[in-house]
Scaffold this active site. Sequence first.
Site, PDB file in Angstrom:
ATOM      1  N   TRP A  18       0.801  -1.220   0.000  1.00  0.00           N
ATOM      2  CA  TRP A  18       0.000   0.000   0.000  1.00  0.00           C
ATOM      3  C   TRP A  18       0.837   1.275   0.000  1.00  0.00           C
ATOM      4  CZ3 TRP A  18       1.735   2.656   4.107  1.00  0.00           C
ATOM      5  CH2 TRP A  18       2.286   1.917   5.170  1.00  0.00           C
ATOM      6  N   ASN A  19       2.147   1.187   0.331  1.00  0.00           N
ATOM      7  CA  ASN A  19       2.855   2.450   0.601  1.00  0.00           C
ATOM      8  C   ASN A  19       3.154   3.260  -0.658  1.00  0.00           C
ATOM      9  OD1 ASN A  19       4.866   0.630  -0.099  1.00  0.00           O
ATOM     10  ND2 ASN A  19       6.370   1.493   1.309  1.00  0.00           N
ATOM     11  N   PRO A  64      -3.416  -6.095  -5.605  1.00  0.00           N
ATOM     12  CA  PRO A  64      -2.945  -4.949  -4.820  1.00  0.00           C
ATOM     13  C   PRO A  64      -3.272  -5.134  -3.344  1.00  0.00           C
ATOM     14  CG  PRO A  64      -5.024  -4.404  -5.854  1.00  0.00           C
ATOM     15  CD  PRO A  64      -4.699  -5.823  -6.269  1.00  0.00           C
ATOM     16  N   SER A 102      -5.054  -4.610   0.188  1.00  0.00           N
ATOM     17  CA  SER A 102      -6.465  -4.311   0.480  1.00  0.00           C
ATOM     18  C   SER A 102      -6.616  -2.934   1.143  1.00  0.00           C
ATOM     19  CB  SER A 102      -7.087  -5.402   1.344  1.00  0.00           C
ATOM     20  OG  SER A 102      -6.277  -5.659   2.438  1.00  0.00           O
ATOM     21  N   GLY A 113       6.543  -6.297  -0.339  1.00  0.00           N
ATOM     22  CA  GLY A 113       5.829  -6.175   0.931  1.00  0.00           C
ATOM     23  C   GLY A 113       6.771  -6.473   2.079  1.00  0.00           C
ATOM     24  N   SER A 114       6.197  -6.932   3.180  1.00  0.00           N
ATOM     25  CA  SER A 114       7.000  -7.133   4.386  1.00  0.00           C
ATOM     26  C   SER A 114       7.870  -8.389   4.274  1.00  0.00           C
ATOM     27  CB  SER A 114       6.067  -7.265   5.588  1.00  0.00           C
ATOM     28  OG  SER A 114       5.209  -8.369   5.394  1.00  0.00           O
ATOM     29  N   GLU A 120      10.761  -8.048  -3.048  1.00  0.00           N
ATOM     30  CA  GLU A 120      11.195  -6.692  -2.655  1.00  0.00           C
ATOM     31  C   GLU A 120      10.633  -6.483  -1.257  1.00  0.00           C
ATOM     32  OE1 GLU A 120      13.006  -4.449  -4.301  1.00  0.00           O
ATOM     33  OE2 GLU A 120      13.206  -5.581  -6.165  1.00  0.00           O
ATOM     34  N   LEU A 121      11.499  -6.609  -0.241  1.00  0.00           N
ATOM     35  CA  LEU A 121      10.982  -6.674   1.132  1.00  0.00           C
ATOM     36  C   LEU A 121      11.368  -5.460   1.970  1.00  0.00           C
ATOM     37  CD1 LEU A 121      11.727 -10.484   1.611  1.00  0.00           C
ATOM     38  CD2 LEU A 121       9.683  -9.409   0.659  1.00  0.00           C
ATOM     39  N   CYS A 135      10.072   1.924   2.045  1.00  0.00           N
ATOM     40  CA  CYS A 135      10.974   0.775   2.256  1.00  0.00           C
ATOM     41  C   CYS A 135      12.427   1.213   2.307  1.00  0.00           C
ATOM     42  CB  CYS A 135      10.772  -0.261   1.167  1.00  0.00           C
ATOM     43  SG  CYS A 135      11.061   0.399  -0.476  1.00  0.00           S
ATOM     44  N   GLU A 194      11.950  -1.900  11.405  1.00  0.00           N
ATOM     45  CA  GLU A 194      11.490  -0.878  10.475  1.00  0.00           C
ATOM     46  C   GLU A 194      10.435  -0.031  11.207  1.00  0.00           C
ATOM     47  OE1 GLU A 194       9.580  -2.757   7.127  1.00  0.00           O
ATOM     48  OE2 GLU A 194      10.505  -1.394   5.715  1.00  0.00           O
TER      49      GLU A 194
HETATM   50  P1  NAP Z   1       2.480  -6.789   3.585  1.00  0.00           P
HETATM   51  O1  NAP Z   1       1.582  -6.797   4.741  1.00  0.00           O
HETATM   52  O2  NAP Z   1       3.525  -7.834   3.495  1.00  0.00           O
HETATM   53  O3  NAP Z   1       1.522  -6.836   2.302  1.00  0.00           O
HETATM   54  C1  NAP Z   1       2.027  -6.749   0.985  1.00  0.00           C
HETATM   55  C2  NAP Z   1       1.076  -7.442   0.044  1.00  0.00           C
HETATM   56  O4  NAP Z   1       1.016  -8.820   0.395  1.00  0.00           O
HETATM   57  C3  NAP Z   1      -0.350  -6.924   0.106  1.00  0.00           C
HETATM   58  O5  NAP Z   1      -0.921  -6.987  -1.167  1.00  0.00           O
HETATM   59  C4  NAP Z   1      -1.011  -7.909   1.033  1.00  0.00           C
HETATM   60  O6  NAP Z   1      -2.400  -8.022   0.801  1.00  0.00           O
HETATM   61  C5  NAP Z   1      -0.335  -9.191   0.631  1.00  0.00           C
HETATM   62  N1  NAP Z   1      -0.379 -10.239   1.631  1.00  0.00           N
HETATM   63  C6  NAP Z   1      -0.579 -10.144   2.959  1.00  0.00           C
HETATM   64  N2  NAP Z   1      -0.585 -11.360   3.530  1.00  0.00           N
HETATM   65  C7  NAP Z   1      -0.379 -12.258   2.535  1.00  0.00           C
HETATM   66  C8  NAP Z   1      -0.279 -13.664   2.479  1.00  0.00           C
HETATM   67  N3  NAP Z   1      -0.378 -14.423   3.571  1.00  0.00           N
HETATM   68  N4  NAP Z   1      -0.072 -14.232   1.279  1.00  0.00           N
HETATM   69  C9  NAP Z   1       0.047 -13.482   0.176  1.00  0.00           C
HETATM   70  N5  NAP Z   1      -0.053 -12.141   0.157  1.00  0.00           N
HETATM   71  C10 NAP Z   1      -0.242 -11.536   1.324  1.00  0.00           C
HETATM   72  O7  NAP Z   1       3.248  -5.397   3.420  1.00  0.00           O
HETATM   73  P2  NAP Z   1       2.628  -3.943   3.464  1.00  0.00           P
HETATM   74  O8  NAP Z   1       2.344  -3.605   4.876  1.00  0.00           O
HETATM   75  O9  NAP Z   1       1.548  -3.830   2.444  1.00  0.00           O
HETATM   76  O10 NAP Z   1       3.860  -3.069   2.920  1.00  0.00           O
HETATM   77  C11 NAP Z   1       4.857  -2.544   3.728  1.00  0.00           C
HETATM   78  C12 NAP Z   1       6.114  -3.378   3.608  1.00  0.00           C
HETATM   79  O11 NAP Z   1       6.519  -3.433   2.240  1.00  0.00           O
HETATM   80  C13 NAP Z   1       7.280  -2.765   4.357  1.00  0.00           C
HETATM   81  O12 NAP Z   1       7.981  -3.767   5.034  1.00  0.00           O
HETATM   82  C14 NAP Z   1       8.119  -2.153   3.229  1.00  0.00           C
HETATM   83  O13 NAP Z   1       9.489  -2.009   3.549  1.00  0.00           O
HETATM   84  C15 NAP Z   1       7.899  -3.137   2.132  1.00  0.00           C
HETATM   85  N6  NAP Z   1       8.191  -2.528   0.816  1.00  0.00           N
HETATM   86  C16 NAP Z   1       9.331  -2.919   0.163  1.00  0.00           C
HETATM   87  C17 NAP Z   1       9.660  -2.328  -1.053  1.00  0.00           C
HETATM   88  C18 NAP Z   1      10.917  -2.714  -1.790  1.00  0.00           C
HETATM   89  O14 NAP Z   1      11.055  -2.330  -2.952  1.00  0.00           O
HETATM   90  N7  NAP Z   1      11.833  -3.456  -1.178  1.00  0.00           N
HETATM   91  C19 NAP Z   1       8.817  -1.348  -1.594  1.00  0.00           C
HETATM   92  C20 NAP Z   1       7.663  -0.982  -0.891  1.00  0.00           C
HETATM   93  C21 NAP Z   1       7.355  -1.593   0.318  1.00  0.00           C
HETATM   94  P3  NAP Z   1      -3.493  -7.477   1.852  1.00  0.00           P
HETATM   95  O15 NAP Z   1      -3.181  -6.032   2.051  1.00  0.00           O
HETATM   96  O16 NAP Z   1      -4.752  -7.689   1.122  1.00  0.00           O
HETATM   97  O17 NAP Z   1      -3.344  -8.300   3.086  1.00  0.00           O
END
Ligand code: NAP
Length: 479
Positions: A149-150, A174, A176, A226-227, A248-249, A282, A381
């Site tokens: 989402w960020n 994307p 939610s 994501g995370s 990309e975490l 991130c 983080e």
């Molecule tokens: P997240 O909770 O890991 O969610 C990312 C995506 O994964 C969302 O679409 C989420 O969907 C989905 N997801 C959640 N649980 C899942 C599961 N069990 N199986 C499959 N998909 C699942 O991360 P976030 O809070 O959205 O984003 C923040 C994180 O992203 C931070 O740690 C940040 O550093 C990292 N990030 C990294 C980069 C990079 O380039 N390295 C860039 C941007 C962000 P729902 O929302 O529908 O649950």
Amino acid sequence: MVEKFNYNWINGEKVHTDQTTEVINPANGNVIGQVPSIDENKVKQSIESAHQAFKKWSKYTAEQRGDILNQWATNLLNKQDELAHIMSEEQGKPFAEAYGEIGVCAKFIKWNAEEGKRIYGEIIPPSSPQQRISVIKQPVGVCGLITPWNFPGAMIARKVAPALAAGCTVIVKPSSETPRIAIAIFDELMATNIDKGVANIITGRSSMISNTLFSDQRVRKISFTGSTAIGKTLMKQAADQVKRISLELGGNAPTIVLPDADLDNAADAIIENKFENTGQMCNGINTILVHKDIKSAMTEKIVARVQQLKVGPATEDGVQVGPLINAAAIEKVEKLVADAQDNGAQIVTGGQKSAISDFGLFYEPTVITDVKHTMAIAQEEIFGPVAPIVQFDTIDEAIEIANASQFGLAAYFFTNNVNTIYNMSENLEFGMIGVNGTQLSVPQAPFGGIKESGMGREGGHHGLDGFLELKYISLSLQD
Ligand code: NAP
């Protein structure tokens, strides 16, 4: 209720469902829309549609695919203002940043549209007079793209553009928290001449969607941003079919300021990065490591700038710091700040929730000193508008502290000594290094991390490589 963006795109058609999920504005808690919560059958339909579309799309020339991508970029720029409003309202980032992000999406898309024309193969010297060796690059196939989402626009553009340019077809899932801007951006792709099924977007329960994508042989690759916690789960899932995956975490970027640096430039660049997207980035700076000789001067410069930041709803003029994304995010920031205080750190400015909205997702821009690198606030983080300052004595100590992290996405440092620039650039264990500046995300450079910050790169020709397979062909000529 505004009935906009309340659909998915599967096989070129808008799909509505009975089950829906609410989307809220983090500035005030108002419900701003509903998006589908699709079932497993519909996920399978999206896979089938991408699978069928691949046969034709993968055979198009790079120029034909580039034309579609360029149309998409033009459509986004024509609606930059409208899209930025949708993004700000849903995600909370200041309007100017959201406007900029739509521009970044267009840049990524246009760059990949052109770079797709340079997917070259190789001719390799043979091992016998009759042999001819060539290597060609081919699209991986159907790709599942899961985004956070960020940066709800840029993360989609950064995956969809290279995937389509390489000849892959895609299913996007994307976050939610920010599905409406994702669907709005997709609408502009659907408004081009793209074939049905080449690009699909689905919303719903993330674990069910990802399980369905992972367990289907027709899906050849998952690209996830994501995370780190979810990334690890997905990496295990990928093992079942040895499915290609790029991750990309999370990051935990340290910034090191040395005594010979231009301190005003360092302070400006640190503030620009640290408070962008309300600290939810991130590659955002987590801790600021400051040499003991300049600790007071640097702290003063940072505090003076932080106290000037305007906090408020993203859509209000001049706002630089918006709300955090949700209650869990603000609870995490509060917990980390309280833990730092309990362990001896001092709050210089900020340090609590902002009273700007009853909904409670605003946090005051904060500076904390006397932070130890072992504290949770330095190890995790933060993902919020909090700048912890850690003091160090020597360059070696600063490098050691920075490298002690499990993360390895980005690190920054400030110095004017060319020897130090090489020493630190080569010895910091991170995928990206910013020297005397903090802007890293550009379409032509490989964005990504090492260690628990992921694997694979987005951007540059390296980003396209993530959507290509190598095929080696050995031809034996007849006498
Ligand atoms: P997240 O909770 O890991 O969610 C990312 C995506 O994964 C969302 O679409 C989420 O969907 C989905 N997801 C959640 N649980 C899942 C599961 N069990 N199986 C499959 N998909 C699942 O991360 P976030 O809070 O959205 O984003 C923040 C994180 O992203 C931070 O740690 C940040 O550093 C990292 N990030 C990294 C980069 C990079 O380039 N390295 C860039 C941007 C962000 P729902 O929302 O529908 O649950």
